[in-house]
Design a protein around this motif. Structure first.
Motif, PDB file in Angstrom:
ATOM      1  N   GLN A   3     -46.037   7.731  29.106  1.00 16.78           N
ATOM      2  CA  GLN A   3     -45.214   8.342  30.150  1.00 16.78           C
ATOM      3  C   GLN A   3     -43.824   7.732  30.103  1.00 16.78           C
ATOM      4  N   LEU A   4     -42.831   8.587  30.344  1.00 15.17           N
ATOM      5  CA  LEU A   4     -41.435   8.181  30.289  1.00 15.17           C
ATOM      6  C   LEU A   4     -40.736   8.609  31.573  1.00 15.17           C
ATOM      7  N   GLN A   5     -39.814   7.784  32.059  1.00 15.12           N
ATOM      8  CA  GLN A   5     -39.084   8.116  33.275  1.00 15.12           C
ATOM      9  C   GLN A   5     -37.645   7.639  33.150  1.00 15.12           C
ATOM     10  N   GLU A   6     -36.704   8.587  33.276  1.00 11.86           N
ATOM     11  CA  GLU A   6     -35.292   8.255  33.233  1.00 11.86           C
ATOM     12  C   GLU A   6     -34.810   7.788  34.606  1.00 11.86           C
ATOM     13  N   SER A   7     -33.830   6.903  34.605  1.00 14.08           N
ATOM     14  CA  SER A   7     -33.220   6.466  35.863  1.00 14.08           C
ATOM     15  C   SER A   7     -31.782   6.043  35.605  1.00 14.08           C
ATOM     16  N   GLY A   8     -30.982   6.097  36.692  1.00 14.60           N
ATOM     17  CA  GLY A   8     -29.582   5.711  36.588  1.00 14.60           C
ATOM     18  C   GLY A   8     -28.742   6.513  37.557  1.00 14.60           C
ATOM     19  N   PRO A   9     -27.432   6.287  37.572  1.00 15.44           N
ATOM     20  CA  PRO A   9     -26.557   7.038  38.470  1.00 15.44           C
ATOM     21  C   PRO A   9     -26.522   8.518  38.098  1.00 15.44           C
ATOM     22  N   GLY A  10     -26.535   9.350  39.121  1.00 16.15           N
ATOM     23  CA  GLY A  10     -26.469  10.786  38.890  1.00 16.15           C
ATOM     24  C   GLY A  10     -25.038  11.316  38.857  1.00 16.15           C
ATOM     25  N   LEU A  11     -24.090  10.448  39.172  1.00 18.34           N
ATOM     26  CA  LEU A  11     -22.678  10.854  39.203  1.00 18.34           C
ATOM     27  C   LEU A  11     -21.845   9.755  38.550  1.00 18.34           C
ATOM     28  N   LYS A  13     -17.790   8.897  37.015  1.00 16.63           N
ATOM     29  CA  LYS A  13     -16.394   9.359  37.017  1.00 16.63           C
ATOM     30  C   LYS A  13     -15.887   9.535  35.585  1.00 16.63           C
ATOM     31  N   PRO A  14     -14.985  10.484  35.400  1.00 17.25           N
ATOM     32  CA  PRO A  14     -14.397  10.659  34.063  1.00 17.25           C
ATOM     33  C   PRO A  14     -13.769   9.367  33.557  1.00 17.25           C
ATOM     34  N   SER A  15     -13.900   9.138  32.265  1.00 17.95           N
ATOM     35  CA  SER A  15     -13.409   7.978  31.523  1.00 17.95           C
ATOM     36  C   SER A  15     -14.281   6.737  31.706  1.00 17.95           C
ATOM     37  N   GLU A  16     -15.275   6.811  32.594  1.00 16.49           N
ATOM     38  CA  GLU A  16     -16.146   5.648  32.781  1.00 16.49           C
ATOM     39  C   GLU A  16     -17.350   5.715  31.831  1.00 16.49           C
ATOM     40  N   THR A  17     -18.272   4.766  31.994  1.00 10.31           N
ATOM     41  CA  THR A  17     -19.432   4.667  31.118  1.00 10.31           C
ATOM     42  C   THR A  17     -20.691   5.138  31.819  1.00 10.31           C
ATOM     43  N   LEU A  18     -21.395   6.053  31.166  1.00  2.62           N
ATOM     44  CA  LEU A  18     -22.691   6.548  31.647  1.00  2.62           C
ATOM     45  C   LEU A  18     -23.754   5.566  31.168  1.00  2.62           C
ATOM     46  N   SER A  19     -24.621   5.145  32.083  1.00  2.14           N
ATOM     47  CA  SER A  19     -25.708   4.221  31.721  1.00  2.14           C
ATOM     48  C   SER A  19     -27.027   4.745  32.268  1.00  2.14           C
ATOM     49  N   LEU A  20     -27.984   4.949  31.401  1.00  2.00           N
ATOM     50  CA  LEU A  20     -29.305   5.421  31.794  1.00  2.00           C
ATOM     51  C   LEU A  20     -30.377   4.523  31.190  1.00  2.00           C
ATOM     52  N   THR A  21     -31.488   4.419  31.901  1.00  2.00           N
ATOM     53  CA  THR A  21     -32.623   3.620  31.436  1.00  2.00           C
ATOM     54  C   THR A  21     -33.865   4.491  31.384  1.00  2.00           C
ATOM     55  N   CYS A  22     -34.679   4.282  30.388  1.00  2.00           N
ATOM     56  CA  CYS A  22     -35.964   4.961  30.266  1.00  2.00           C
ATOM     57  C   CYS A  22     -37.071   3.913  30.382  1.00  2.00           C
ATOM     58  N   THR A  23     -37.899   4.064  31.401  1.00  2.00           N
ATOM     59  CA  THR A  23     -39.025   3.156  31.587  1.00  2.00           C
ATOM     60  C   THR A  23     -40.267   3.774  30.964  1.00  2.00           C
ATOM     61  N   VAL A  24     -40.919   3.000  30.128  1.00  2.00           N
ATOM     62  CA  VAL A  24     -42.072   3.473  29.356  1.00  2.00           C
ATOM     63  C   VAL A  24     -43.359   2.893  29.939  1.00  2.00           C
ATOM     64  N   MET A 110     -33.048  13.804  33.754  1.00  2.00           N
ATOM     65  CA  MET A 110     -32.206  13.405  34.874  1.00  2.00           C
ATOM     66  C   MET A 110     -30.827  14.046  34.711  1.00  2.00           C
ATOM     67  N   LEU A 111     -30.391  14.744  35.769  1.00  2.00           N
ATOM     68  CA  LEU A 111     -29.071  15.372  35.743  1.00  2.00           C
ATOM     69  C   LEU A 111     -28.002  14.311  35.997  1.00  2.00           C
ATOM     70  N   VAL A 112     -27.055  14.228  35.094  1.00  2.00           N
ATOM     71  CA  VAL A 112     -25.898  13.358  35.273  1.00  2.00           C
ATOM     72  C   VAL A 112     -24.660  14.238  35.312  1.00  2.00           C
ATOM     73  N   ARG A 113     -23.911  14.146  36.412  1.00  2.00           N
ATOM     74  CA  ARG A 113     -22.672  14.895  36.565  1.00  2.00           C
ATOM     75  C   ARG A 113     -21.486  13.973  36.338  1.00  2.00           C
ATOM     76  N   VAL A 114     -20.516  14.454  35.615  1.00  2.00           N
ATOM     77  CA  VAL A 114     -19.280  13.704  35.425  1.00  2.00           C
ATOM     78  C   VAL A 114     -18.209  14.391  36.258  1.00  2.00           C
ATOM     79  N   SER A 115     -17.777  13.706  37.284  1.00  2.00           N
ATOM     80  CA  SER A 115     -16.799  14.296  38.195  1.00  2.00           C
ATOM     81  C   SER A 115     -16.116  13.190  38.981  1.00  2.00           C
ATOM     82  N   SER A 116     -14.868  13.440  39.331  1.00  2.00           N
ATOM     83  CA  SER A 116     -14.147  12.470  40.144  1.00  2.00           C
ATOM     84  C   SER A 116     -14.381  12.698  41.635  1.00  2.00           C
TER      85      SER A 116
END
Lengths: 116, 110
Positions: A3-11, A13-24, A110-116
């Motif tokens: 089983q896999l589960q994604e987690s992290g911020p859903g929003l 900001k532009p130019s920043e870093t997206l970080s997601l984790t998958c727990t196994v 997991m939906l990640v939106r990039v928006s200011s």
């Protein structure tokens, strides 16, 4: 059963870093013969392969994303992570973690939106 | 960048047989492309149907089969059912450990 589960911020900001984790769950990343990776799907569009790794082996990336993406693993937590730098609105997508050797198991996404 | 081609949309009658294809913009698909097929219904994550050309994932009905037809990978559904209506994605191993997805095929059963 894996089983896999994604987690992290859903929003993000532009130019920043997206970080997601998958727990196994139920399978050890370091003890299996699986490939572990990330795939994304922009709203209403097709799938895009981001990259994967085999524990103890190499990490492979989509050439079009390679300069912005890194995948890492934390075996103590049985997790692996995705970082994507300098995001733009075009990086808005559902991000899936996936794993397998042949047949692939997928997280729910997991939906990640990039928006200011 | 390698481009993987799929039909944007295909329709089939209930009980009928349909074949979806997965090709390369330059070159032929072979078993060393390890063609993999996924089914995705709205709001759900993809489900692996077929891997390494023609191996069915656990629990996948045998009405789904994979093959190489000419220079493309193919997914054939024999005896289509209403709940086969979904998006079907293929993925091909291209080189140096990388994979590419096609744009997906929307299958309508009507």
């Amino acid at each position: 059963q894996l089983q896999l589960q994604e987690s992290g911020p859903g929003l993000v900001k532009p130019s920043e870093t997206l970080s997601l984790t998958c727990t196994v769950s139920d399978v050890s990343i370091s003890a299996s013969n699986f490939y572990w990776g990330w795939i994304r799907q922009p709203p209403g569009k097709g799938l895009e392969w981001i990259g994967n790794f085999h524990y103890g082996g190499t990490t492979n990336y989509n050439p079009s994303l390679k300069s912005r993406v890194s995948i890492s693993v934390d075996t103590s937590k049985n997790q692996f992570s995705l970082k994507m730098k300098y995001v733009t609105a075009a990086d808005t997508a559902v991000y899936y973690c996936a794993a397998g050797s042949g047949s692939t198991a997928w997280g729910p996404g997991m939906l990640v939106r990039v928006s200011s | 960048q390698t481009v993987v081609t799929q039909e944007p949309s295909v329709s089939v009658s209930p009980g009928g047989t349909v074949t979806l294809t997965c090709g390369l913009d330059s070159g032929s698909v072979s078993s060393t492309s390890y063609p993999t097929w996924y089914q995705q219904t709205p709001g759900h994550s993809p489900r692996t149907l077929i891997y390494t050309t023609n191996s069915r994932s656990s629990g996948v009905p045998d009405r789904f089969s994979g093959s190489i037809l000419g220079n493309k990978a193919a997914l054939t559904i024999t005896g289509a059912q209403a709940d086969d209506e979904a998006d079907y994605h293929c993925a091909l191993y291209v080189d140096s450990g990388t994979w590419v997805f096609g744009g997906g095929t929307k299958l309508t059963v009507l």
